[in-house]
Write an enzyme that holds these catalytic residues in place. Structure first.
Site, mmCIF file in Angstrom:
data_model
loop_
_atom_site.group_PDB
_atom_site.id
_atom_site.type_symbol
_atom_site.label_atom_id
_atom_site.label_comp_id
_atom_site.label_asym_id
_atom_site.label_seq_id
_atom_site.Cartn_x
_atom_site.Cartn_y
_atom_site.Cartn_z
ATOM 1 N N ASP A 1 -3.055 -0.218 2.433
ATOM 2 C CA ASP A 1 -3.221 0.752 1.347
ATOM 3 C C ASP A 1 -4.186 1.843 1.813
ATOM 4 O O ASP A 1 -5.338 1.564 2.144
ATOM 5 C CB ASP A 1 -3.785 0.011 0.117
ATOM 6 C CG ASP A 1 -3.677 0.842 -1.145
ATOM 7 O OD1 ASP A 1 -3.285 2.024 -1.063
ATOM 8 O OD2 ASP A 1 -3.992 0.289 -2.219
ATOM 9 N N ASP B 1 1.593 5.617 -0.614
ATOM 10 C CA ASP B 1 0.458 5.305 0.254
ATOM 11 C C ASP B 1 0.216 3.812 0.439
ATOM 12 O O ASP B 1 -0.851 3.413 0.854
ATOM 13 C CB ASP B 1 -0.805 5.985 -0.291
ATOM 14 C CG ASP B 1 -1.091 5.581 -1.734
ATOM 15 O OD1 ASP B 1 -0.270 4.836 -2.291
ATOM 16 O OD2 ASP B 1 -2.107 6.000 -2.286
ATOM 17 N N GLU B 2 1.182 2.963 0.094
ATOM 18 C CA GLU B 2 0.955 1.536 0.339
ATOM 19 C C GLU B 2 2.252 0.816 0.683
ATOM 20 O O GLU B 2 3.334 1.226 0.266
ATOM 21 C CB GLU B 2 0.264 0.863 -0.858
ATOM 22 C CG GLU B 2 1.010 0.986 -2.147
ATOM 23 C CD GLU B 2 0.309 0.309 -3.314
ATOM 24 O OE1 GLU B 2 -0.249 -0.786 -3.132
ATOM 25 O OE2 GLU B 2 0.346 0.874 -4.414
#
Lengths: 372, 415
Positions: free
Chosen positions: B11, B101-102
């Site tokens: 993350d 974003d993860e």
């Protein structure tokens, strides 16, 4: 109440009556069947508040009276008793329980007071006529498959029964549609049906009625008003509320100008549709018909599993056309047709198609295509 | 379950803010917030002052007077997010990206190449830092749920590996709010029965949880609290749904607010469905009231839809139904639409022209086809001239938004 009767009579009547009772009920009394013993018969009654079925069967009434017991439970008990046995139904002094005794078996069922049992007040009927069971069965079976199950279109959740004048003769017509297809059947209007209101008979009532008219030569007395209908079939009386709604003007979707005539052998067509649709996915169900002179090619394409085609000889001499249909809808209609041949009247790939039963001019089916 | 911890949850830390600091070195080490009217993302320096995503800009400034607001470099977010996830792909093919974003990655099959999961995670973190200049935190565990919790604990810029023997000891001291599926509402409900840590949740009688949260959520949380999470990584995930939401602050629950908001949401959701040629049959709306309690309602249609106006109208009915059942709620703070039961089929059953009142909501009716045709025309114009080139009037005329649509799209995007 204390009454003795033949297991077979009790079973037959309970079989007719108990089906009305929903498996899940929020109101306990609706799970029960009302039993009333009087004179020389036992009357059974069940209801779901929209539909009520009553049937009387011969019985030796030793002590008259009435009570209610769980309908499915009683039916299951009687079903398992030995064939040809006698059954005794006897209520306790206080009326809280009923004993079912047959041979060496004995069951005690809890009762609810008969006074709690709801009455479907029928009111008065404006029209009464008689139909023979074969005619009634025809009106139901040819159209039943097209009834909509969509709750938001509640006014399509039944068969529309109404009179209609065709060439100076009055006909009694049944129509059902789910918005994709439409089925229409008609018979000569029976005496007494003149001026009756157009009514929508709910799906559940239709399906119960269909099971009750299995006997070929029974006259069915039909009484109706604009809110209720009652069918009397031998010893069974079915009373039902009608759907309070307006059935759409279905005539507008029955095409009159379709000029491309296609005649197919019904059984080979149905078998071919069934075969090619094996490949179709659960929800993509379209079968594409490529129709040209003397022949039809059926094709199904499923991106996940493959494709299938089948060619079929056909009587066709108009311009070639490609049109898609839901395979299930084609099979449903084919199952209703009685003649060896089926006649399709087509316009184009985006317009309603008319299907006729070559052996029965009174039935008619309209199918909306799928865009493929 | 595996006997070793091989599931990674990676993350990127304060992603949008980190990207801004990367692009403009003068911002590094300073409290910054992406956004304006509303804080979309805050740097760790700003978080130290209590600034949080979703907070009104004014309140953020009160907490942190030296806070620097920056606009969003949306195209860079996408590029750098993709590049970071690409690093995971270099180690294992089993990667499930869950947002910009993860991502999850399972390294069970590649330890003989790259070493133990801890070494792989360290290598990934080093590469993302060296190649992209971004901080990324990684959690490693045997289950997806625990890996995600571990990465939250690892932040900022850290690595936490939960060995199988220490799982429950690790998990049970943590607050319930770290769990998947525990938002502010669930957290508040759990607090009412004195449950604040995951351990307390684990020891709560299952009947009590079911009564409090309903059978589905109750059982799920109970299982997760004992680290029972059978979910596998879905590498070829097909979207099961598409959704969008709009936080409204505190707005009156009236048509003037609801209708344009729903049309705007429907526009975003339906255009994505059309782009993928995957119409859906189930429409779900979520209405959140002033006190942040929310009601969800859904309907499953006979035929799948992807036309904007159909979706907006059906959602409108559902929202009216919700408000009708909650007559005392006069203020709404959020509306959301999601469409699920997506279908592949390009085949469409046409409707008999019966002239029924609800025909314009049916994809197979003449009116329905016309609506879909209009939407496709809008899609084509937008493809050539951009999103703002054309749209529905009520949406276009609505006041300027606090959150730019580009930002919403990044968050809602199918990956």
């Amino acid at each position: 109440m204390r009454v003795i009767l033949e297991r077979s009579n009790l079973l037959k009547s309970l079989n007719h009556v108990h089906r009305v009772v929903e498996r899940r009920n929020t109101i306990p009394i609706l799970s029960n069947v009302l039993l009333s013993a009087e004179g020389a018969s036992l009357e059974m009654k069940a209801t779901d508040l929209d539909l009520e079925v009553t049937e009387a069967t011969p019985a030796k009434v030793e002590r008259g009276g009435a009570t209610t017991v769980p309908a499915h439970l009683l039916y299951d008990i009687v079903r398992k008793l030995s064939d040809g046995a006698e059954v005794m139904l006897k209520t306790d002094e206080d009326g809280n329980a009923m004993t079912v005794t047959s041979g060496r078996s004995s069951f005690r069922l809890q009762c609810l007071p008969q006074s709690d049992f709801p009455e479907l007040s029928a009111g008065s009927f404006s029209h009464i006529f008689r139909l023979d069971s074969v005619a009634l069965k025809g009106l139901i079976e040819k159209t039943q498959f097209a009834i909509s199950t969509e709750e938001t279109r509640y006014y399509l959740n039944g068969i529309y029964l109404h009179t209609h004048e065709v060439g100076g003769k009055l006909k009694l017509r049944s129509v059902a549609t789910d918005g994709h297809r439409l089925a229409r059947a008609e018979i000569d209007a029976p005496a007494g049906s003149e001026g009756m209101p157009g009514i929508i008979i709910p799906r559940k009532t239709v399906s119960e009625l269909q099971k009750l008219v299995d006997d070929p030569d029974v006259a069915v007395t039909t009484e109706l008003s604009d809110t209720k209908i009652r069918f009397t079939i031998g010893s069974v009386v079915l009373t039902s509320k009608l759907i309070d709604g307006t059935f759409p003007d279905y005539q507008r979707v029955i095409p009159t100008g379709n000029d491309k005539k296609l005649i197919l052998d019904r059984q080979s067509f149905a078998a071919a549709v069934d075969r090619v649709s094996t490949i179709s996915s659960e929800r993509g169900r379209a079968v594409k018909l490529s129709i040209s002179e003397g022949q039809v090619t059926l094709a199904v394409n499923n991106p996940d599993s493959g494709s299938a085609t089948e060619e079929l000889a056909a009587d066709y001499s108009s311009d070639p056309i490609e049109i898609g249909f839901n395979a299930k809808y084609l099979l449903d209609v084919a199952a209703q047709l009685t003649g060896t041949e089926a006649k399709f009247m087509l316009a184009d790939a985006g317009s309603p198609t008319l299907i006729h039963d070559m052996a029965d001019e009174t039935a008619l089916y309209v199918l909306m295509p799928m865009r493929v | 379950m595996e006997t070793t911890a091989t599931i990674l949850h990676a993350d990127l830390d304060a992603f949008y803010a980190s990207v801004e600091q990367l692009l403009d070195p003068s911002l590094r080490g300073k409290p910054i917030a992406v956004g304006g009217g509303v804080v979309l993302a805050a740097s760790y320096e700003a978080r130290a002052f209590g600034v949080r995503g979703g907070m009104p800009g004014r309140k953020a400034r009160e907490l942190c007077p030296q806070l620097i607001f920056v606009g969003g470099n949306f195209s860079h977010y996408q590029r750098l997010g993709d590049a970071a996830i690409k690093v995971l792909d270099d180690f294992t093919p089993v990667v499930e990206r869950i947002s910009i974003d993860e991502a999850f990655a399972d390294v069970a099959g590649c330890t003989h190449l790259f070493g133990q999961p801890r070494e792989i995670a360290t290598a990934i973190r080093r590469r993302v830092r060296a190649e992209l200049g971004l901080p990324i935190s990684i959690g490693v565990a045997r289950t997806k749920h625990l890996a995600k919790i571990a990465s939250q604990v690892a932040k900022p810029d850290g690595l936490v590996v939960v060995d199988p023997g220490t799982e429950l000891a690790f998990l049970h001291d943590l607050p319930v709010s770290l769990m998947w599926g525990v938002g502010p509402a669930t957290k508040a409900r759990l607090a009412e029965i004195g449950v604040e840590t995951i351990g307390e949740l684990a020891r709560t009688h299952s009947g009590a949880l079911t009564r409090l949260l309903g059978p589905a959520a109750g059982e799920k949380l109970a299982a997760l609290s004992w680290n029972r999470d059978p979910r596998k990584l879905e590498t070829r995930r097909r979207a099961h749904s598409a959704g969008a939401q709009s936080a409204l602050g505190q707005k009156p629950a009236v048509a003037r607010v609801i209708v344009p908001t729903l049309l705007h949401l429907a526009d975003r959701v339906a255009s994505r469905l059309r782009a993928k040629a995957r119409p859906g049959r189930t429409v779900t709306v979520r209405v959140r009231f002033a006190d942040l309690s929310a009601v969800t309602r859904s309907i499953t249609l006979d035929q799948p839809i992807s036309a904007t106006t159909m979706l907006a109208e059906i959602a409108g009915d559902l929202v009216r139904g919700v408000l009708g059942d909650h007559p005392r709620e006069k203020t709404i703070s959020l509306l959301a639409i999601s469409v699920s039961h997506l279908e592949e089929s390009a085949e469409l059953q046409l409707d008999l022209p019966l002239g029924l009142a609800d025909e314009k909501r049916r994809p197979g009716s003449k009116k329905g086809l016309a609506r879909f045709g209009a939407d496709r025309a809008i899609d084509k114009i937008r493809e050539r001239f951009g999103k703002q080139a054309v749209g529905y009037g009520t949406v276009a005329l609505e006041a300027a938004r606090s959150v730019p649509d580009e930002f919403r799209e990044l968050a809602e995007k199918e990956l």
